[in-house]
Scaffold this motif. Structure first.
Motif, short mmCIF file in Angstrom:
data_model
loop_
_atom_site.label_atom_id
_atom_site.label_comp_id
_atom_site.label_asym_id
_atom_site.label_seq_id
_atom_site.Cartn_x
_atom_site.Cartn_y
_atom_site.Cartn_z
N THR A 22 0.87 -1.18 0.00
CA THR A 22 0.00 0.00 0.00
C THR A 22 0.90 1.22 0.00
O THR A 22 1.64 1.45 0.97
CB THR A 22 -0.91 0.01 1.25
N LEU A 23 0.86 1.98 -1.09
CA LEU A 23 1.63 3.22 -1.17
C LEU A 23 0.73 4.36 -0.73
O LEU A 23 -0.39 4.51 -1.26
CB LEU A 23 2.12 3.48 -2.60
N LEU A 29 -3.08 5.32 -1.99
CA LEU A 29 -3.87 6.36 -1.32
C LEU A 29 -3.10 7.66 -1.47
O LEU A 29 -1.87 7.67 -1.34
CB LEU A 29 -3.97 5.98 0.17
N THR A 30 -3.80 8.75 -1.76
CA THR A 30 -3.10 10.04 -1.85
C THR A 30 -3.50 10.89 -0.66
O THR A 30 -4.60 10.76 -0.11
CB THR A 30 -3.47 10.80 -3.14
N GLY A 44 -8.95 8.28 -2.38
CA GLY A 44 -8.61 6.95 -2.92
C GLY A 44 -9.53 5.94 -2.25
O GLY A 44 -10.57 6.33 -1.67
N PRO A 45 -9.16 4.65 -2.27
CA PRO A 45 -10.05 3.65 -1.67
C PRO A 45 -10.19 3.83 -0.15
O PRO A 45 -9.20 3.81 0.57
CB PRO A 45 -9.35 2.32 -2.00
N ALA A 72 -13.33 8.80 -3.34
CA ALA A 72 -12.57 7.78 -4.06
C ALA A 72 -11.63 8.36 -5.12
O ALA A 72 -10.61 7.75 -5.46
CB ALA A 72 -13.54 6.80 -4.72
N ASP A 73 -11.97 9.51 -5.69
CA ASP A 73 -11.13 10.12 -6.73
C ASP A 73 -9.74 10.44 -6.16
O ASP A 73 -9.62 11.26 -5.24
CB ASP A 73 -11.82 11.40 -7.22
N PRO A 74 -8.66 9.81 -6.70
CA PRO A 74 -7.33 10.03 -6.12
C PRO A 74 -6.86 11.48 -6.22
O PRO A 74 -5.93 11.87 -5.52
CB PRO A 74 -6.41 9.12 -6.96
N GLY A 75 -7.51 12.28 -7.07
CA GLY A 75 -7.09 13.68 -7.21
C GLY A 75 -7.64 14.60 -6.14
O GLY A 75 -7.17 15.73 -5.97
#
Ligand SMILES: NC(=O)c1ccc[n+]([C@@H]2O[C@H](COP(=O)([O-])OP(=O)(O)OC[C@H]3O[C@@H](n4cnc5c(N)ncnc54)[C@H](OP(=O)(O)O)[C@@H]3O)[C@@H](O)[C@H]2O)c1
Length: 311
Positions: free
Chosen positions: A91-92, A118-119, A140-141, A163-166
């Protein structure tokens, strides 16, 4: 036994994170391009890995605290070339700053290499990491945040956005938009006062009071969030006309004093646009229409920046 954590990137932020994780009892493995920067955290109990691949292999949770997303590719890219499965099952959690699109690309890149991603955006300076006041935006998730909540909470309270990583970086930058613009306004106002002999030590306390007063006005008085949500801008107190006239006075005063007018002229342009589009009697919140993207079918939008008006 607290879960092991790997932390890559030992600038002031990364080092503060390592100290918080160690204090909470997590075994921490670190790696940094410049190994000498690891000395303090190694003395505090962290283990220095010899290579990025060794660092990634040490823990399922790998936190990145780097200047930008390119640094992640520079560090982990070679590891995935020599060992294609190096990131598989890891997991990063990338807490480096970059644009929302770079975060989305990072999530896709991690997925290609079998890693979860995950960001995050850390909303405090390094010395505040691990304090009650610290918080971090994540996107992210959701299940990744839940799986690693204990370790990530040692950095700051997690605030999950979606959920959107941005999203995490977008929220980070939106906050810094407010922060940087406010700081620039403080310096502009201080320079303006200086021209009349008001020293910064006298000026700043007055100006900072306006910053805290603004928060109070927004929370108690006008409720602009509800107005913007409803798409309504009822004007009674701080109308576009009144605020626009004030914006004009600030530009005039700056010109007269020989102080740069770039910042107040940009602010004035939004009010001028709103007034010229028939919104003079609306609340000041109407200026948002000068900033929104130009969209077909909307009567307003595409404000002062000529490059946004289209042909
Ligand atoms: N500092 C703060 O108070 C603060 C607050 C909020 C958010 N942040 C964010 O947190 C992140 C880290 O901040 P920081 O202050 O610790 O930053 P920093 O001092 O610039 O450290 C950045 C880290 O990235 C590494 N790095 C940069 N480019 C690299 C590359 N191409 N290859 C390998 N490593 C590379 C540096 O390695 P070397 O040591 O070898 O140079 C260092 O470990 C940034 O994204 C920053 O915007 C910081």
């Amino acid at each position: 036994m607290s879960a092991p954590v790997t932390l890559i990137g030992l600038g002031p932020m990364g080092q503060a994170m390592v100290r918080s994780l160690l204090a909470a009892g997590h075994p921490v493995t670190v790696w940094n391009r410049t190994p000498g920067r690891a000395a303090d955290v190694v003395a505090a109990g962290a283990h220095l890995a010899a290579t990025p691949a060794d660092a990634v292999a040490a823990s399922e949770l790998v936190i990145l605290s780097l200047t930008d997303y390119q640094a992640m590719y520079d560090i982990l890219g070679p590891a995935t070339t020599t060992a294609p499965t190096a990131l598989a099952g890891r997991t990063l959690v990338n807490l480096s700053s970059d644009s929302p699109d770079r975060s989305r690309e990072g999530a896709a890149w991690a997925a290609e290499h079998g890693a979860r991603f995950l960001t995050g955006g850390v909303m405090n300076p390094a010395p505040m990491v691990g304090t009650e006041a610290a918080y971090v935006y994540y996107s992210g998730p959701a299940e990744l945040l839940e799986a690693h909540r204990a370790a990530l909470s040692t950095i700051g309270a997690p605030r999950y956005l979606g959920a959107d990583p941005g999203l995490a970086q977008l929220m980070y930058q939106a906050n810094l938009d407010v922060f940087l613009t406010s700081l620039a306004a403080l310096m502009h106002a201080t320079a303006l006062l200086e021209t009349a002999g008001v020293r910064p030590t006298a000026a700043l306390p007055e100006l900072v009071q306006t910053l805290s007063g603004t928060a109070e006005m927004l929370e108690i008085g006008e409720n602009p969030a509800a107005q913007l949500e409803a798409g309504e801008h009822p004007g009674h107190l701080s109308t576009v006309t009144m605020m626009g006239a004030t914006a004009d006075h600030i530009v005039t005063a700056s010109e007269a004093a020989g102080v740069d007018t770039g910042l107040p002229a940009a602010v004035r342009a939004y009010y001028t646009w709103a007034r010229d589009h028939g919104h003079g009697g609306d609340n000041w919140t109407r200026i948002i229409d000068a900033m929104r993207p130009v969209s077909p079918g909307r009567s307003s939008g595409g404000g002062p920046d000529p490059s946004r008006r289209g042909s």
